[in-house]
Scaffold this motif. Sequence first.
Motif, mmCIF file in Angstrom:
data_model
loop_
_atom_site.group_PDB
_atom_site.id
_atom_site.type_symbol
_atom_site.label_atom_id
_atom_site.label_comp_id
_atom_site.label_asym_id
_atom_site.label_seq_id
_atom_site.Cartn_x
_atom_site.Cartn_y
_atom_site.Cartn_z
ATOM 1 N N PRO A 164 32.494 50.692 42.352
ATOM 2 C CA PRO A 164 33.659 49.851 42.057
ATOM 3 C C PRO A 164 34.479 50.422 40.905
ATOM 4 C CG PRO A 164 31.705 48.498 42.328
ATOM 5 C CD PRO A 164 31.228 49.925 42.301
ATOM 6 N N GLU A 165 35.812 50.360 41.037
ATOM 7 C CA GLU A 165 36.691 50.837 39.978
ATOM 8 C C GLU A 165 37.406 49.660 39.340
ATOM 9 O OE1 GLU A 165 40.435 53.848 39.071
ATOM 10 O OE2 GLU A 165 39.645 53.666 41.102
ATOM 11 N N ASP A 166 37.366 49.587 38.025
ATOM 12 C CA ASP A 166 37.989 48.503 37.276
ATOM 13 C C ASP A 166 39.512 48.659 37.337
ATOM 14 O OD1 ASP A 166 38.919 46.678 35.350
ATOM 15 O OD2 ASP A 166 37.088 46.890 34.163
ATOM 16 N N THR B 110 37.475 41.068 43.749
ATOM 17 C CA THR B 110 38.108 42.132 44.514
ATOM 18 C C THR B 110 39.167 41.492 45.395
ATOM 19 O OG1 THR B 110 37.683 44.194 45.736
ATOM 20 C CG2 THR B 110 36.650 42.205 46.598
ATOM 21 N N GLN B 111 40.067 42.292 45.894
ATOM 22 C CA GLN B 111 41.194 41.769 46.662
ATOM 23 C C GLN B 111 40.873 41.735 48.147
ATOM 24 O OE1 GLN B 111 44.685 44.237 46.721
ATOM 25 N NE2 GLN B 111 46.054 42.493 46.875
ATOM 26 N N THR B 112 41.275 40.641 48.795
ATOM 27 C CA THR B 112 41.143 40.572 50.244
ATOM 28 C C THR B 112 42.258 39.697 50.813
ATOM 29 O OG1 THR B 112 39.662 40.034 52.079
ATOM 30 C CG2 THR B 112 39.494 38.645 50.131
ATOM 31 N N THR B 113 42.786 40.125 51.954
ATOM 32 C CA THR B 113 43.843 39.396 52.655
ATOM 33 C C THR B 113 43.592 39.538 54.154
ATOM 34 O OG1 THR B 113 45.384 41.240 52.977
ATOM 35 C CG2 THR B 113 45.434 40.138 50.819
ATOM 36 N N PRO C 126 43.849 38.630 27.926
ATOM 37 C CA PRO C 126 43.094 38.182 26.754
ATOM 38 C C PRO C 126 41.596 38.324 27.013
ATOM 39 C CG PRO C 126 44.740 36.555 27.397
ATOM 40 C CD PRO C 126 44.654 37.549 28.511
ATOM 41 N N GLU C 127 40.865 38.620 25.967
ATOM 42 C CA GLU C 127 39.412 38.692 26.086
ATOM 43 C C GLU C 127 38.800 37.344 25.714
ATOM 44 O OE1 GLU C 127 38.007 41.976 23.780
ATOM 45 O OE2 GLU C 127 38.877 43.462 25.139
ATOM 46 N N PRO C 128 37.633 37.017 26.318
ATOM 47 C CA PRO C 128 36.947 37.770 27.369
ATOM 48 C C PRO C 128 37.631 37.552 28.714
ATOM 49 C CG PRO C 128 35.800 35.720 26.955
ATOM 50 C CD PRO C 128 36.925 35.769 25.959
ATOM 51 N N TYR C 129 37.452 38.515 29.607
ATOM 52 C CA TYR C 129 38.057 38.344 30.915
ATOM 53 C C TYR C 129 37.099 38.757 32.030
ATOM 54 C CZ TYR C 129 39.443 43.307 30.193
ATOM 55 O OH TYR C 129 39.469 44.649 29.931
ATOM 56 N N LEU C 130 37.368 38.184 33.179
ATOM 57 C CA LEU C 130 36.653 38.507 34.406
ATOM 58 C C LEU C 130 37.283 39.782 34.955
ATOM 59 C CD1 LEU C 130 34.507 37.258 36.388
ATOM 60 C CD2 LEU C 130 36.446 36.229 37.594
ATOM 61 N N HIS C 131 36.538 40.879 34.946
ATOM 62 C CA HIS C 131 37.083 42.157 35.382
ATOM 63 C C HIS C 131 37.333 42.144 36.887
ATOM 64 C CE1 HIS C 131 36.156 44.682 31.664
ATOM 65 N NE2 HIS C 131 35.672 43.467 31.376
ATOM 66 N N GLY C 132 38.471 42.720 37.284
ATOM 67 C CA GLY C 132 38.790 42.857 38.700
ATOM 68 C C GLY C 132 38.545 44.287 39.160
ATOM 69 N N TYR C 133 38.081 44.455 40.409
ATOM 70 C CA TYR C 133 37.650 45.766 40.884
ATOM 71 C C TYR C 133 38.229 46.100 42.253
ATOM 72 C CZ TYR C 133 34.264 45.574 37.106
ATOM 73 O OH TYR C 133 33.675 45.507 35.858
ATOM 74 N N PRO D 86 32.097 42.591 42.980
ATOM 75 C CA PRO D 86 31.007 42.664 42.013
ATOM 76 C C PRO D 86 30.627 41.311 41.432
ATOM 77 C CG PRO D 86 32.534 44.476 41.664
ATOM 78 C CD PRO D 86 33.183 43.536 42.646
ATOM 79 N N GLY D 87 31.575 40.373 41.406
ATOM 80 C CA GLY D 87 31.279 39.063 40.850
ATOM 81 C C GLY D 87 32.042 37.960 41.546
ATOM 82 N N VAL D 88 31.496 36.752 41.465
ATOM 83 C CA VAL D 88 32.143 35.566 42.015
ATOM 84 C C VAL D 88 31.724 34.375 41.167
ATOM 85 C CG1 VAL D 88 30.280 35.281 43.697
ATOM 86 C CG2 VAL D 88 32.443 34.097 44.055
ATOM 87 N N ILE D 89 32.675 33.484 40.917
ATOM 88 C CA ILE D 89 32.381 32.255 40.191
ATOM 89 C C ILE D 89 33.105 31.099 40.856
ATOM 90 C CG2 ILE D 89 34.198 32.773 38.493
ATOM 91 C CD1 ILE D 89 32.506 31.156 36.443
ATOM 92 N N ALA D 90 32.386 30.014 41.079
ATOM 93 C CA ALA D 90 32.957 28.802 41.644
ATOM 94 C C ALA D 90 32.594 27.647 40.719
ATOM 95 C CB ALA D 90 32.416 28.543 43.047
ATOM 96 N N VAL D 91 33.596 26.870 40.339
ATOM 97 C CA VAL D 91 33.386 25.743 39.433
ATOM 98 C C VAL D 91 33.828 24.469 40.143
ATOM 99 C CG1 VAL D 91 33.921 24.721 37.197
ATOM 100 C CG2 VAL D 91 33.796 27.223 37.428
ATOM 101 N N LEU D 92 32.902 23.533 40.282
ATOM 102 C CA LEU D 92 33.190 22.233 40.867
ATOM 103 C C LEU D 92 33.171 21.186 39.761
ATOM 104 C CD1 LEU D 92 31.026 23.802 42.992
ATOM 105 C CD2 LEU D 92 31.762 21.876 44.400
ATOM 106 N N LYS D 93 34.164 20.312 39.749
ATOM 107 C CA LYS D 93 34.188 19.208 38.788
ATOM 108 C C LYS D 93 34.374 17.914 39.555
ATOM 109 C CE LYS D 93 35.915 17.812 34.264
ATOM 110 N NZ LYS D 93 35.900 16.367 34.507
ATOM 111 N N ARG D 94 33.436 17.012 39.350
ATOM 112 C CA ARG D 94 33.483 15.701 39.989
ATOM 113 C C ARG D 94 33.319 14.662 38.897
ATOM 114 N NH1 ARG D 94 29.408 17.150 44.963
ATOM 115 N NH2 ARG D 94 28.435 18.409 43.351
#
Length: 400
Positions: A263-265, A372-375, A248-255, A68-76
């Motif tokens: 999707p189930e939280d 979400t989980q993937t392997t 802790p809040e706020p949090y990125l919900h996992g599904y 349901p969500g994805v976040i990528a943070v780049l720091k240069r």
Amino acid sequence: MPSGGTHVVAHLPGRRARLPLAVAALLAAASAGTLVRPAQAAQTPPLPQDRALQRGLERLVGAVGGPPGVIAVLKRGDRVEVHRAGVADVETGRPPRPTDHMRLASVSKAYSGAVALRLVDQERLSLGTTIGRRLPGLPAAWHKVTLRQLLNHTSGLPDFTDSAEFRAILGEDPHHVFDSRRLLDFAAGRPLAFRPGSRYQYSNSDNIAVALMAEAATGRRYEDLLKHLVYRPLGLRQTSLPQGFRLPEPYLHGYAVDPPAPPEDVTELFGSSGLWASGAVEATPKDLGRFIRGYAGGSLFSPHTRKEQLKFVPGGASEPAGPGANSAGLGIFRYATRCGVLYGHTGNTAGYTQLVAATPDGRKSLTFSITTQTTKTVKPALLAQVRKVQEDFACALLGH
């Protein structure tokens, strides 16, 4: 709950009925368009490269069974770029943020690596220190295993998460509070998988033993060692090692995402005590990036210890594998991508798949989190897509 080599897949309509199947699936591996509206990339207007990166994230969110969500943070240097798609919470629709807490899963192993290597610098441990010397109460067959072999997963220790008893307890009560310092009891009746040092095999037991050795060497709790040796030197204020199931809040919900079901939280489905030093650290993307820049960049260690950290076992990978060709160092992995080399770690658990990486000088970092989980055995097609997008972000980080 389980992470890295321990995998709990938690798509659970009729949760109690299907929980044993979920536990088995999550532990067996080594450990919707209308709901999500892609958020815009951080830059406005976006550069062509940024648009390509954004499209990659949106394709992940739009994939069948995708997060349901994805976040990528780049720091240069001083420049921070936040790329995201989808939502942090399907109920509210808010976008993911760099200050959202999340489960790091087996990325936690890098933190126990940091503790151990700092103690090596302080000469309170050595890489040749054996289990027999520091933890004589563990099985005699394990006594010749060294700290080095635990950190690079060449120890041969049987994985405690493979224990039928451990799985049964987890299946009966996902919030069960384990005695984290007795987790290796679940593996104590099994022989070593191979002669220590003879080959690579990822095991959650390794980092439990690392934490116990650190405690034995110092007389201090592992949680206190994390704070003193890792959190404070790196300025980590949004990182912790919980025992319970709350975040802790706020949090990125996992599904758990299992179409055609919604999707189930599963963010708080499992407690953390059953993973401890092998997979229970939680942090925000902001703090995670700060950690990996210090850890992968070597600022925590002396040059000699840093040199030992970066002696790699070719082909060694965590679960899931990171981008490019993987090799295993001491609590860290080398990712040889098409655009250059990064050092980092990955992890997975119910509701999350994580990658964190930095350049060898620690000046640039990437955190990449999907909800979400993937392997290699759980949604392998999605994982292949994730790794491709991760490599695109690695190339952006490296300036290609």
